[in-house]
Design a protein around this motif. Structure first.
Motif, short mmCIF file in Angstrom:
data_model
loop_
_atom_site.label_atom_id
_atom_site.label_comp_id
_atom_site.label_asym_id
_atom_site.label_seq_id
_atom_site.Cartn_x
_atom_site.Cartn_y
_atom_site.Cartn_z
N VAL A 1 0.81 -1.21 0.00
CA VAL A 1 0.00 0.00 0.00
C VAL A 1 0.86 1.27 0.00
O VAL A 1 0.32 2.37 -0.06
CB VAL A 1 -0.96 0.03 1.22
N VAL A 2 2.16 1.12 0.06
CA VAL A 2 3.06 2.27 0.10
C VAL A 2 3.69 2.46 -1.27
O VAL A 2 4.24 1.52 -1.84
CB VAL A 2 4.17 2.07 1.16
N GLY A 3 3.59 3.67 -1.80
CA GLY A 3 4.19 3.96 -3.10
C GLY A 3 5.62 4.43 -2.98
O GLY A 3 6.18 4.54 -1.89
N LEU A 4 6.21 4.72 -4.16
CA LEU A 4 7.58 5.23 -4.17
C LEU A 4 7.59 6.72 -3.84
O LEU A 4 6.71 7.47 -4.26
CB LEU A 4 8.21 5.02 -5.55
N HIS A 5 8.59 7.12 -3.09
CA HIS A 5 8.82 8.53 -2.78
C HIS A 5 10.17 8.93 -3.37
O HIS A 5 11.08 8.11 -3.49
CB HIS A 5 8.86 8.75 -1.27
N GLU A 6 10.29 10.18 -3.73
CA GLU A 6 11.59 10.67 -4.19
C GLU A 6 12.59 10.54 -3.05
O GLU A 6 12.24 10.53 -1.87
CB GLU A 6 11.48 12.13 -4.64
N ALA A 7 13.86 10.41 -3.41
CA ALA A 7 14.92 10.24 -2.41
C ALA A 7 14.85 11.37 -1.38
O ALA A 7 14.60 12.53 -1.71
CB ALA A 7 16.28 10.24 -3.09
N ASP A 8 15.05 10.99 -0.13
CA ASP A 8 14.91 11.92 0.98
C ASP A 8 16.16 11.81 1.86
O ASP A 8 16.47 10.74 2.38
CB ASP A 8 13.66 11.57 1.78
N GLU A 9 16.87 12.93 2.03
CA GLU A 9 18.08 12.92 2.85
C GLU A 9 17.81 12.52 4.29
O GLU A 9 18.71 12.06 5.00
CB GLU A 9 18.75 14.29 2.81
N ARG A 10 16.58 12.67 4.75
CA ARG A 10 16.24 12.33 6.14
C ARG A 10 16.28 10.82 6.39
O ARG A 10 16.33 10.39 7.54
CB ARG A 10 14.86 12.89 6.49
N TRP A 11 16.25 10.02 5.33
CA TRP A 11 16.30 8.56 5.51
C TRP A 11 17.59 8.15 6.21
O TRP A 11 17.60 7.25 7.04
CB TRP A 11 16.16 7.85 4.17
N ALA A 12 18.69 8.81 5.88
CA ALA A 12 19.97 8.48 6.53
C ALA A 12 19.90 8.81 8.02
O ALA A 12 20.42 8.05 8.85
CB ALA A 12 21.11 9.25 5.86
N ASP A 13 19.25 9.90 8.37
CA ASP A 13 19.10 10.27 9.79
C ASP A 13 18.21 9.27 10.52
O ASP A 13 18.48 8.92 11.68
CB ASP A 13 18.52 11.67 9.92
N THR A 14 17.16 8.81 9.84
CA THR A 14 16.27 7.82 10.46
C THR A 14 17.04 6.53 10.72
O THR A 14 16.88 5.90 11.77
CB THR A 14 15.06 7.54 9.56
N PHE A 15 17.89 6.14 9.77
CA PHE A 15 18.72 4.96 9.99
C PHE A 15 19.60 5.14 11.23
O PHE A 15 19.67 4.25 12.09
CB PHE A 15 19.61 4.66 8.78
N LEU A 16 20.26 6.26 11.34
CA LEU A 16 21.15 6.49 12.48
C LEU A 16 20.39 6.46 13.80
O LEU A 16 20.88 5.94 14.80
CB LEU A 16 21.89 7.81 12.31
N GLU A 17 19.19 7.02 13.80
CA GLU A 17 18.35 7.01 15.00
C GLU A 17 18.04 5.58 15.44
O GLU A 17 18.15 5.23 16.62
CB GLU A 17 17.06 7.78 14.72
N HIS A 18 17.68 4.75 14.47
CA HIS A 18 17.32 3.37 14.81
C HIS A 18 18.55 2.50 15.04
O HIS A 18 18.48 1.52 15.79
CB HIS A 18 16.39 2.79 13.74
N ARG A 19 19.67 2.88 14.43
CA ARG A 19 20.92 2.17 14.74
C ARG A 19 21.23 2.32 16.23
O ARG A 19 21.58 1.34 16.90
CB ARG A 19 22.05 2.73 13.89
N LYS B 1 10.31 3.16 -1.54
CA LYS B 1 9.26 3.13 -0.53
C LYS B 1 9.88 3.69 0.75
O LYS B 1 11.03 3.37 1.06
CB LYS B 1 8.76 1.70 -0.30
N PRO B 2 9.16 4.52 1.49
CA PRO B 2 9.75 5.14 2.69
C PRO B 2 9.81 4.17 3.86
O PRO B 2 9.25 4.40 4.92
CB PRO B 2 8.81 6.32 2.95
N ILE B 3 10.52 3.07 3.63
CA ILE B 3 10.72 2.05 4.65
C ILE B 3 12.23 1.85 4.79
O ILE B 3 12.91 1.49 3.82
CB ILE B 3 10.04 0.71 4.27
N ILE B 4 12.75 2.10 5.97
CA ILE B 4 14.19 1.97 6.21
C ILE B 4 14.50 0.51 6.49
O ILE B 4 13.97 -0.07 7.44
CB ILE B 4 14.62 2.84 7.41
N ASP B 5 15.35 -0.09 5.65
CA ASP B 5 15.80 -1.46 5.86
C ASP B 5 17.15 -1.45 6.56
O ASP B 5 18.09 -0.78 6.09
CB ASP B 5 15.89 -2.21 4.53
N ILE B 6 17.24 -2.21 7.64
CA ILE B 6 18.47 -2.28 8.43
C ILE B 6 18.90 -3.73 8.53
O ILE B 6 18.08 -4.61 8.82
CB ILE B 6 18.25 -1.68 9.83
#
Length: 199
Positions: free
Chosen positions: A27-45, A73-78
């Motif tokens: 149900v989630v579509g594609l989003h343009e690249a977002d620099e905040r994804w790297a920050d979200t990864f670091l937060e969850h790391r 898709k705005p899903i961070i894979d770790i």
């Protein structure tokens, strides 16, 4: 000095796929690249490291959100690597206590995610062959604009269709991923031996 003795699992691994909650529609579509994804990864790391301390784990940002400039898709894979995937008491209980939810238990792999389903944490053993494959694909897409564009075109074409199961969407990308990884391996081989083995 590294201990080279074969690792002996504490118990047999699971033998089948357990998909907690059953199949889910994409149900989630594609989003343009977002620099905040790297920050979200670091937060969850940091969240994962805090939950699993003092267990030694490896943590990598993988998937499309780890590739600058790639729509996703705005899903961070770790990717988290552990010593023994069968020793769930060493990692799974702590991750669940930290607020993650179990989604997949299958041979060699566990997947937990946030309740919002916007962060997926894939757990493998350190020496699982899937680990270098994820990193090969990520690193190649980061450095090869042509294959990055090909992968994005493929995803855009597929996401336009209706998918009753997110796994079917993932499977539909397989042929393109295999071809891209073959080029990545060929390039890695050339980089390792730029003279082609000639003297």
């Amino acid at each position: 000095m590294t201990d080279r003795r074969p690792r002996i699992p504490r118990r047999p691994d699971v033998a089948t796929l357990e998909l907690v909650g059953g199949r889910e529609r994409l149900v989630v579509g594609l989003h343009e690249a977002d620099e905040r994804w790297a920050d979200t990864f670091l937060e969850h790391r940091r969240r994962i490291l805090d939950a699993l301390a003092p267990v030694q784990v490896g943590i990598e940002h993988i998937g499309s959100t780890s590739v600058p400039g790639l729509a996703a898709k705005p899903i961070i894979d770790i990717l988290v690597t552990v010593d023994d995937i069968t020793a769930e008491e060493d990692y799974l209980d702590a991750l669940l206590a930290a607020g993650f939810e179990l989604r997949v238990r299958e041979p060699g792999h566990r997947l937990v995610r946030t309740p919002a389903r916007d962060v997926h944490v894939h757990l493998f053993e350190r020496d699982d062959p899937a680990v270098p494959e994820y990193l090969l694909f990520r690193d190649h897409l980061r450095s090869d604009p042509d294959d990055r564009a090909l992968y994005e075109r493929t995803k855009r074409a597929l996401i336009a269709r209706q998918w009753d199961d997110m796994n079917d969407y993932a499977d539909a990308k397989t042929d393109v991923i295999v071809a891209i990884k073959a080029r990545a391996r060929a390039r890695a081989a050339r980089d390792a031996d730029p003279d082609g083995g000639t003297q």
